[in-house]
Write a protein that holds these residues in place. Structure first.
Motif, PDB file in Angstrom:
ATOM      1  N   SER A   7      71.200 -86.314  11.150  1.00 28.90           N
ATOM      2  CA  SER A   7      71.460 -87.584  10.485  1.00 28.90           C
ATOM      3  C   SER A   7      70.495 -88.699  10.863  1.00 28.90           C
ATOM      4  O   SER A   7      70.073 -89.477  10.001  1.00 28.90           O
ATOM      5  N   GLY A   8      70.159 -88.816  12.122  1.00 29.63           N
ATOM      6  CA  GLY A   8      69.397 -89.973  12.593  1.00 29.63           C
ATOM      7  C   GLY A   8      68.022 -90.128  11.994  1.00 29.63           C
ATOM      8  O   GLY A   8      67.477 -91.237  11.961  1.00 29.63           O
ATOM      9  N   TYR A   9      67.443 -89.039  11.483  1.00 29.88           N
ATOM     10  CA  TYR A   9      66.091 -89.073  10.928  1.00 29.88           C
ATOM     11  C   TYR A   9      66.003 -89.794   9.584  1.00 29.88           C
ATOM     12  O   TYR A   9      64.898 -90.143   9.131  1.00 29.88           O
ATOM     13  N   ARG A  10      67.133 -89.989   8.916  1.00 29.13           N
ATOM     14  CA  ARG A  10      67.131 -90.503   7.537  1.00 29.13           C
ATOM     15  C   ARG A  10      66.535 -91.903   7.470  1.00 29.13           C
ATOM     16  O   ARG A  10      66.862 -92.780   8.273  1.00 29.13           O
TER      17      ARG A  10
ATOM     18  N   GLY B  52      64.284 -92.395  16.695  1.00 31.61           N
ATOM     19  CA  GLY B  52      63.256 -91.415  17.036  1.00 31.61           C
ATOM     20  C   GLY B  52      62.644 -91.662  18.396  1.00 31.61           C
ATOM     21  O   GLY B  52      62.295 -90.712  19.114  1.00 31.61           O
ATOM     22  N   VAL B  53      62.505 -92.931  18.780  1.00 30.38           N
ATOM     23  CA  VAL B  53      62.000 -93.255  20.122  1.00 30.38           C
ATOM     24  C   VAL B  53      62.951 -92.688  21.174  1.00 30.38           C
ATOM     25  O   VAL B  53      62.524 -92.093  22.173  1.00 30.38           O
ATOM     26  N   VAL B  54      64.251 -92.851  20.951  1.00 30.18           N
ATOM     27  CA  VAL B  54      65.243 -92.290  21.871  1.00 30.18           C
ATOM     28  C   VAL B  54      65.163 -90.760  21.865  1.00 30.18           C
ATOM     29  O   VAL B  54      65.310 -90.109  22.909  1.00 30.18           O
ATOM     30  N   ALA B  55      64.894 -90.180  20.687  1.00 33.68           N
ATOM     31  CA  ALA B  55      64.794 -88.725  20.588  1.00 33.68           C
ATOM     32  C   ALA B  55      63.615 -88.193  21.406  1.00 33.68           C
ATOM     33  O   ALA B  55      63.749 -87.197  22.133  1.00 33.68           O
ATOM     34  N   ILE B  56      62.443 -88.838  21.302  1.00 32.98           N
ATOM     35  CA  ILE B  56      61.293 -88.420  22.098  1.00 32.98           C
ATOM     36  C   ILE B  56      61.591 -88.605  23.584  1.00 32.98           C
ATOM     37  O   ILE B  56      61.259 -87.752  24.418  1.00 32.98           O
ATOM     38  N   PHE B  57      62.233 -89.723  23.936  1.00 28.74           N
ATOM     39  CA  PHE B  57      62.613 -89.994  25.324  1.00 28.74           C
ATOM     40  C   PHE B  57      63.485 -88.863  25.865  1.00 28.74           C
ATOM     41  O   PHE B  57      63.241 -88.336  26.963  1.00 28.74           O
ATOM     42  N   THR B  58      64.515 -88.480  25.108  1.00 32.95           N
ATOM     43  CA  THR B  58      65.425 -87.440  25.580  1.00 32.95           C
ATOM     44  C   THR B  58      64.758 -86.069  25.567  1.00 32.95           C
ATOM     45  O   THR B  58      65.002 -85.246  26.459  1.00 32.95           O
ATOM     46  N   TYR B  59      63.876 -85.813  24.566  1.00 35.38           N
ATOM     47  CA  TYR B  59      63.196 -84.524  24.512  1.00 35.38           C
ATOM     48  C   TYR B  59      62.311 -84.318  25.737  1.00 35.38           C
ATOM     49  O   TYR B  59      62.389 -83.285  26.418  1.00 35.38           O
TER      50      TYR B  59
ATOM     51  N   PHE C 282      63.001-100.375  11.715  1.00 36.07           N
ATOM     52  CA  PHE C 282      63.315 -99.147  10.992  1.00 36.07           C
ATOM     53  C   PHE C 282      64.250 -98.315  11.878  1.00 36.07           C
ATOM     54  O   PHE C 282      63.866 -97.857  12.957  1.00 36.07           O
ATOM     55  N   ARG C 283      65.467 -98.133  11.399  1.00 39.76           N
ATOM     56  CA  ARG C 283      66.484 -97.460  12.217  1.00 39.76           C
ATOM     57  C   ARG C 283      66.040 -96.063  12.639  1.00 39.76           C
ATOM     58  O   ARG C 283      66.228 -95.655  13.796  1.00 39.76           O
ATOM     59  N   HIS C 284      65.438 -95.310  11.715  1.00 41.30           N
ATOM     60  CA  HIS C 284      65.066 -93.935  12.055  1.00 41.30           C
ATOM     61  C   HIS C 284      63.954 -93.889  13.091  1.00 41.30           C
ATOM     62  O   HIS C 284      63.867 -92.926  13.862  1.00 41.30           O
ATOM     63  N   LEU C 285      63.108 -94.918  13.142  1.00 44.15           N
ATOM     64  CA  LEU C 285      62.069 -94.971  14.168  1.00 44.15           C
ATOM     65  C   LEU C 285      62.688 -95.294  15.527  1.00 44.15           C
ATOM     66  O   LEU C 285      62.354 -94.668  16.543  1.00 44.15           O
ATOM     67  N   ALA C 286      63.588 -96.281  15.555  1.00 42.63           N
ATOM     68  CA  ALA C 286      64.245 -96.639  16.819  1.00 42.63           C
ATOM     69  C   ALA C 286      65.007 -95.440  17.392  1.00 42.63           C
ATOM     70  O   ALA C 286      64.921 -95.153  18.597  1.00 42.63           O
TER      71      ALA C 286
ATOM     72  N   GLN D  60      52.020 -98.977  15.146  1.00 41.74           N
ATOM     73  CA  GLN D  60      52.923 -99.553  16.140  1.00 41.74           C
ATOM     74  C   GLN D  60      54.036 -98.578  16.495  1.00 41.74           C
ATOM     75  O   GLN D  60      54.381 -98.391  17.667  1.00 41.74           O
ATOM     76  N   GLY D  61      54.600 -97.935  15.467  1.00 36.84           N
ATOM     77  CA  GLY D  61      55.651 -96.955  15.712  1.00 36.84           C
ATOM     78  C   GLY D  61      55.164 -95.792  16.556  1.00 36.84           C
ATOM     79  O   GLY D  61      55.881 -95.315  17.447  1.00 36.84           O
ATOM     80  N   SER D  62      53.940 -95.323  16.301  1.00 34.85           N
ATOM     81  CA  SER D  62      53.373 -94.229  17.092  1.00 34.85           C
ATOM     82  C   SER D  62      53.238 -94.631  18.555  1.00 34.85           C
ATOM     83  O   SER D  62      53.495 -93.826  19.459  1.00 34.85           O
ATOM     84  N   SER D  63      52.842 -95.881  18.801  1.00 39.16           N
ATOM     85  CA  SER D  63      52.702 -96.364  20.173  1.00 39.16           C
ATOM     86  C   SER D  63      54.039 -96.340  20.899  1.00 39.16           C
ATOM     87  O   SER D  63      54.127 -95.935  22.063  1.00 39.16           O
ATOM     88  N   TYR D  64      55.102 -96.760  20.199  1.00 38.43           N
ATOM     89  CA  TYR D  64      56.431 -96.728  20.822  1.00 38.43           C
ATOM     90  C   TYR D  64      56.840 -95.296  21.162  1.00 38.43           C
ATOM     91  O   TYR D  64      57.441 -95.034  22.216  1.00 38.43           O
ATOM     92  N   LEU D  65      56.525 -94.359  20.270  1.00 35.97           N
ATOM     93  CA  LEU D  65      56.893 -92.963  20.510  1.00 35.97           C
ATOM     94  C   LEU D  65      56.146 -92.392  21.707  1.00 35.97           C
ATOM     95  O   LEU D  65      56.719 -91.641  22.510  1.00 35.97           O
ATOM     96  N   ILE D  66      54.856 -92.746  21.833  1.00 39.68           N
ATOM     97  CA  ILE D  66      54.075 -92.261  22.977  1.00 39.68           C
ATOM     98  C   ILE D  66      54.641 -92.827  24.272  1.00 39.68           C
ATOM     99  O   ILE D  66      54.761 -92.128  25.285  1.00 39.68           O
TER     100      ILE D  66
END
Length: 467
Positions: free
Chosen positions: A462-465, A258-265, A252-256, A413-419
Motif C-alpha cells: 500500500s505505501g508505494y501508491r 519510501g525513506v522509512v522503507a530504505i531505512f528499515t531495509y 509526497f507521501r509515498h516518498l516519505a 532531492q528525493g533520491s538524496s533523502y533515500l541515500i
C-alpha cells in the motif's frame, strides 16, 4: 552496499571512441572492495566483542561508526567532488580508507575500542566518498546501450566481495592452528586478549597497501571527464511547487514512506548479518548437521589460501565441537551469498514479472522466516536467518524506483533523502544490541527485524501508491 546509478547519467566529453576496459576493471575492483570492507564488519563485531570485552550493545557500535558515515558524509562528499573533480575524489576516498585501515594497528596494539571505531568511521567516510564518485563513472564508461550490463557487473562484484570477506575473516580471526589455540588458552586473560588482538593487524595492513596502490593506479589512469549538468535549483523547485502544490520531496507521501522503507531495509540487512554469529552462540548447538559440517569444511579448505596471503595458516575449521564463531562466519558468508545469487536471478525476473508483486513476496517471506526463527531452535533458527539474504536481494532495486515515481523536479532531492536513509544500518543494529543486552536476549532482539520486514511488506502492498 552500492548506491544506485540514476537514469539521468552525466555525459562524457566528446571525442574519439576508445576502450574503457582498464577503467572498468578498476571500477569493478572498487565495487568488490565496497562489499568486502562493509560485510567484513559482520565478523569484526563479534571479534571485537571478545577482544575488548564488550556487551552486545557496545559491540553494535561497529556498524554505527561505519554506516553513520553514509549519513554524515553524503552531502559533504558531493561538495568535495565539486571542488576536486570525480577522479581526484576517488583518489582521496581511497587514501582516507587507507588511513582508516592503518589506524587498526595502534587500535589493536592498545585494544582501545574508541580507536577501532575511529578507524571504522574513516573507512566508512572513504567508502561514502567513493560511492558518490564511482557510480556516475560506471554509467559513462562505454556506450549507453550497455550501461545496464555494466551496472550488473559491478553489482555482482559487490556481492562477491561481501560474500568472500566474512569467510576469510572468520578463518583468520576465529580459525587458527590447533597449536596456536592451545597456546593462547594457557595464557592469562589479559595476555590472551592482547595476543588475539594482533590477528587483525595483517588484514588491515594488507588492505591499506592495496588501497594505496589502487589510489596510484586511479591517479595515473585516464578517466572520462564528466560534464556538469547545469541546474537552477531554486527555479526548478518553484516550477515544481507551482505544478504540484508541493514544496519538498517529503510532501509526497509515498516518498516519505519510501525513506522509512530504505531505512528499515538497510537496518534489517545489516542487523541480521551482524548478529548471526552471536545468535548462533545463543542456540547452544553442540552437534552440527552433516550438511553444515560438509559446507563448513569445504569452504574453509577452499579459501585457506587467501588466509595464507596474510601470513596465517589456519587448520580446517573444527566442526566436531558444534557451533563456533568460525562456523558462524561461514553462515554469514552464506547469508551474503544468498543476496548475491538473488540479485543475479532477479535481473531476468524483474524484467518479466511485476516487480512490486515480487517485492510483496520476498517481504512476506522475510517476515515469516524471522518469526519462524524466533520460535525455532538450533540450526533451523540459523538457516532461516540465512535464507533472509535471498529475500533481501531485490528489495533495494524495487523500493528505490517506487519511492521516486512521480516526483518530477523533486526527483534529485528525493533520491538524496533515500541515500541518507542508509543510516538505518547504523541505528537498527544498536537497537537490537540494546534489546539483547537489557530486554531479554537475542531471541527477543530478532523481533525488530521481523517488524522491519512487516513494514516493508506494508510499503509493497500500500505505501508505494502515489497520492
Amino acid at each position: 552496499m552500492a548506491a544506485p546509478i540514476t537514469s539521468s547519467a552525466p555525459t562524457t566529453a566528446t571525442g574519439a571512441a576508445r576502450s574503457y576496459a582498464g577503467p572498468m576493471v578498476l571500477m569493478t575492483t572498487l565495487f568488490f572492495l565496497f562489499g568486502a570492507v562493509t560485510n567484513f564488519n559482520d565478523v569484526l563485531m563479534p571479534y571485537l566483542k571478545d577482544v575488548c570485552q564488550l556487551t552486545d550493545l557496545q559491540s553494535s557500535a561497529v556498524q554505527s561508526a561505519f554506516f553513520g558515515a553514509y549519513f554524515l558524509m553524503s552531502l559533504p562528499a558531493g561538495r568535495v567532488l565539486e571542488k576536486l573533480g570525480f577522479k581526484r575524489g576517488i583518489v582521496l576516498g581511497l587514501l582516507v580508507m587507507a588511513l582508516g585501515a592503518l589506524l587498526f594497528v595502534p587500535a589493536a596494539n592498545s585494544r582501545t575500542f574508541g580507536l577501532f571505531l575511529l578507524a571504522l568511521g574513516l573507512l566508512g567516510a572513504g567508502v561514502t566518498l567513493l560511492q558518490v564518485a564511482a557510480n556516475p563513472y560506471v554509467s559513462v564508461l562505454g556506450p549507453a546501450r550497455t550501461a545496464a550490463s555494466r551496472v550488473s557487473i559491478v553489482g555482482v562484484a559487490n556481492g562477491l566481495g561481501g560474500t568472500i570477506s566474512p569467510l576469510i575473516g572468520g578463518l583468520i580471526l576465529f580459525g587458527g592452528s590447533a597449536v596456536l589455540k592451545a597456546r593462547l588458552a594457557q595464557l592469562p586473560l589479559e595476555e590472551r586478549l592482547t595476543q588475539e588482538a594482533t590477528l587483525v593487524k595483517p588484514l588491515y595492513l594488507g588492505l591499506a597497501v592495496f588501497l594505496a596502490v589502487l589510489a596510484v593506479l586511479f591517479f595515473l589512469v585516464r578517466l572520462p571527464e564528466i560534464e556538469s549538468i547545469p541546474a537552477d535549483e531554486e527555479a526548478a523547485a518553484a516550477q515544481a511547487a507551482a505544478e504540484t502544490g508541493r514544496r519538498s520531496a517529503l510532501d509526497f507521501r509515498h516518498l516519505a514512506l519510501g525513506v522509512v522503507a530504505i531505512f528499515t531495509y538497510v537496518g534489517v540487512e545489516v542487523g541480521l548479518g551482524s548478529f548471526l554469529i552471536r545468535y548462533g552462540e545463543s542456540q547452544n548447538i553442540s552437534q552440527l548437521s552433516g550438511f553444515t559440517q560438509e559446507l563448513v569444511r569445504g569452504l574453509s579448505v577452499a579459501t585457506s589460501w587467501a588466509a595464507a596471503l596474510f601470513g596465517n595458516t589456519p587448520d580446517p575449521i573444527d566442526t566436531s565441537a558444534g557451533f563456533t564463531k568460525a562456523v558462524g562466519a561461514v553462515l554469514v558468508s552464506s547469508y551474503w551469498f544468498g543476496l548475491m545469487v538473488g540479485r543475479i536471478i532477479g535481473i531476468p525476473l524483474l524484467s518479466r514479472f511485476d516487480a512490486r508483486k515480487l517485492l510483496v513476496g520476498v517481504c512476506a517471506a522475510g517476515t515469516l522466516f524471522v518469526v519462524l526463527s524466533i520460535f525455532s531452535h538450533g540450526e533451523t533458527a540459523l538457516w532461516l536467518v540465512v535464507l533472509c539474504g535471498l529475500c533481501n536481494s531485490i528489495i533495494w532495486p524495487v523500493v528505490f524506483p517506487l519511492a521516486i515515481t512521480g516526483l518530477g523536479k523533486f526527483t534529485k532531492q528525493g533520491s538524496s533523502y533515500l541515500i541518507m536513509a542508509i543510516v538505518g544500518g547504523a541505528i537498527i543494529p544498536p537497537l537490537m544490541g540494546l534489546i539483547a543486552t537489557h530486554g531479554g536476549g537475542l531471541r527477543v532482539a530478532f523481533v525488530l527485524p521481523a517488524l522491519c520486514y512487516a513494514y516493508l511488506l506494508y510499503y509493497a502492498v500500500s505505501g508505494y501508491r502515489v497520492r
